[in-house]
Design an enzyme around this catalytic site. Sequence first.
Site, short mmCIF file in Angstrom:
data_model
loop_
_atom_site.label_atom_id
_atom_site.label_comp_id
_atom_site.label_asym_id
_atom_site.label_seq_id
_atom_site.Cartn_x
_atom_site.Cartn_y
_atom_site.Cartn_z
N HIS A 499 0.84 -1.20 0.00
CA HIS A 499 0.00 0.00 0.00
C HIS A 499 0.88 1.25 0.00
O HIS A 499 0.66 2.18 -0.79
CB HIS A 499 -0.92 -0.02 1.23
CG HIS A 499 -1.64 1.27 1.51
ND1 HIS A 499 -2.97 1.44 1.25
CD2 HIS A 499 -1.22 2.45 2.06
CE1 HIS A 499 -3.34 2.66 1.61
NE2 HIS A 499 -2.29 3.29 2.11
N GLU A 500 1.86 1.27 0.90
CA GLU A 500 2.72 2.46 0.99
C GLU A 500 3.58 2.60 -0.27
O GLU A 500 3.81 3.73 -0.73
CB GLU A 500 3.58 2.40 2.25
CG GLU A 500 2.79 2.36 3.56
CD GLU A 500 1.79 3.50 3.71
OE1 GLU A 500 1.94 4.53 3.04
OE2 GLU A 500 0.84 3.34 4.49
N HIS A 503 1.64 4.25 -2.98
CA HIS A 503 1.46 5.70 -2.88
C HIS A 503 2.46 6.46 -3.76
O HIS A 503 2.19 7.59 -4.16
CB HIS A 503 1.59 6.16 -1.44
CG HIS A 503 0.30 6.16 -0.68
ND1 HIS A 503 -0.85 6.72 -1.18
CD2 HIS A 503 -0.01 5.67 0.55
CE1 HIS A 503 -1.83 6.58 -0.28
NE2 HIS A 503 -1.35 5.95 0.76
N GLU A 559 -5.91 7.04 -1.55
CA GLU A 559 -5.83 5.88 -0.66
C GLU A 559 -6.44 4.65 -1.31
O GLU A 559 -5.97 3.52 -1.09
CB GLU A 559 -6.51 6.19 0.67
CG GLU A 559 -5.83 7.28 1.48
CD GLU A 559 -4.43 6.89 1.94
OE1 GLU A 559 -4.15 5.67 2.08
OE2 GLU A 559 -3.62 7.80 2.15
N ASP A 563 -4.63 1.17 -1.85
CA ASP A 563 -5.20 -0.10 -1.39
C ASP A 563 -5.26 -1.11 -2.52
O ASP A 563 -4.90 -2.29 -2.34
CB ASP A 563 -6.62 0.13 -0.85
CG ASP A 563 -6.64 0.54 0.61
OD1 ASP A 563 -5.59 0.45 1.27
OD2 ASP A 563 -7.71 0.95 1.09
#
Length: 651
Positions: A499-500, A503, A559, A563
């Site tokens: 997830h990070e 980003h 986000e 995800d």
Amino acid sequence: MRLNHFTSDTPAGGAATYPVDETKLTQDFYDAVNGQWAEHAEIPGDHSSTGGFMDLVDNIEHTLMADFADLLTGKLTPANPEMAEFRKLYTLARNFAKREQDGTAPLKPFLDKVAGLKDFDDLNAHLAEWYRLGLSTPVELSVEPDMKDTSQYALYVDAPSLILPDKTYYEPGNEAAKQLLPIFTQTITKLLQLAGYDAATSAKIVGLAKQFDALIAPHVKSAEESADYVKMYNPYPLADVDNKIDHLDLTGTITELLHDTPKQVILPQPTYFDAVNDLLTPENFELLKSWMLVGVVYDATGALTEEYRQVGGTYGRALSGQKQARSREKAAYYLATGTFGQVVGDYYGRKYFGEAAKADVRQMVLKMAGVYQQRLKTNDWLSAATRDKAIVKLQKLTIKVGYPDEIDPLYSQFKIDENKSLFDNLQAISEIIIANHFGHWGQPVDRKRWDMSAQTVNAYYSPSNNEIVFPAAILQAPFYSLEQSSSANYGGIGAVIAHEISHAFDNNGSQFDEFGNINNWWTEADLKHFQELAQAMIKEFDGIDFSGQKVNGKLTVSENIADGGGLSCALEAAKSEPDVDLRAFFINWANVWRMKATTEYMQLLLSIDVHAPAKLRANVQVKNLDDFYTTFNVQPEDAMYLAPDERVKIW
């Protein structure tokens, strides 16, 4: 760009195991996994939510409060001088008798400073001091990395915050505002009375402050508008900005603060400065002064008497639906640990995480980055030119795991005077932090700094640093445990890690290069296609009914992209293991998002949070993955079914 959103309440709730409801797996996946838990879970009176991430926060609170009880009695020896100063502050915070004896007197000199102002000339004579003291001002200043050259600092000149959570609350007919503003009025009126003002004067001050707040509201960004990071970068010559404000000596104040006069400043909200001259007028001076007074009394909420704390928290509890205030003991714990965040994080990380775990998780992050790199290489919609630059960005990604190697030197400046009040000590620390912040001006950007302490149950990606950070606290079950299968771990911490990483390539992160600078490294065709995919993600979430409101797809798109990319990447990693169990993978994904919250808290998050509701994060993203359908035999007539051409796949 953080994994989750938290307010100041302390989550709680047991991590009891409940069976999966097999009959619901294809109808409501989240409820199938978490429904029985939700039936039994209770939100404690001093909390607005419970479950998932929140259980971990509560466990850490319990553990550290027990450890620090020993620290206070001398059974536990401070590991370093910074920890010794933390013990002094924690002792002061828990000295409730002394806090009652000191009363609100420590606040009075600051109220007198504001109340004594006569006009704008008087304010300008004190404005630099106002910033150094951390008092409310109608123009906010901060020194942050320049978004187009993150090796250098820039001065950001911004609008102040509003009383209500978002400018959308100020729209005609907003029902939440009708309920919240009277509570805010009651809260601040009572605080002013506790600080020594009579009832009539208190009511007048609050009324004037609300008038000034209402003047600000039309000219600031909403949460949705603020979610577009690149649009915060609006460089202007300082002289031009100063010329927009007749009655505030912006250049003189900045020069006094920085010991330098920047030629250029960054305006995250330029529309505010188009209107600010009409707000900061001699006719509005009493409104401004009252607004500043309200800021001073409200900011002191946690540092004075117990009654002051209880009253001061009334508005925040109304926002979140929290039924009662924390105990004074918990409040003291959070005040002290929040002030010495990295010092406490260093203690927690070294005792409960350690160097071995730090190295192990780092290897897991590197493995996930490798999986992501391979996915970029085989991506079927990026051109070679864009793909190569994406891989370079990924390879330049900085990884921080567990806790910093050393405590930030800033904390060595925190010295507690046990003969002074808690308020005075906190004020002194605040002034040190502010001086350090403005002292960054003219210095090289420190990329070693962490924005989260190790005991924080969260993770984040920084586009300006091109780094991903995983504090120690999140690196435990249900996210990660040796007692879980590899697939369950990938459905937990694997998806968090990816997830990070994702980003870096979401709608915001994709506009920054490998050095963290705003820089379009996409071909025109690739960027257009990516924007179309991002629009599909917006559409997938936008307008979903939840908690009496609707999800804002634009607010939550970054986000949701993270995800989607994180879950897809973690799934691929899970499938590479010899003991792959996709059922365990998906079930743990749903498990980590379990959450039970007050209606008020959910509606607040829907208005301001860049994250979609936890249940939708669990349910919607799995519908985009083909393996979900084969794992649980999801058919077209099932509620969890999404037609193949509607499944959003970006990374």
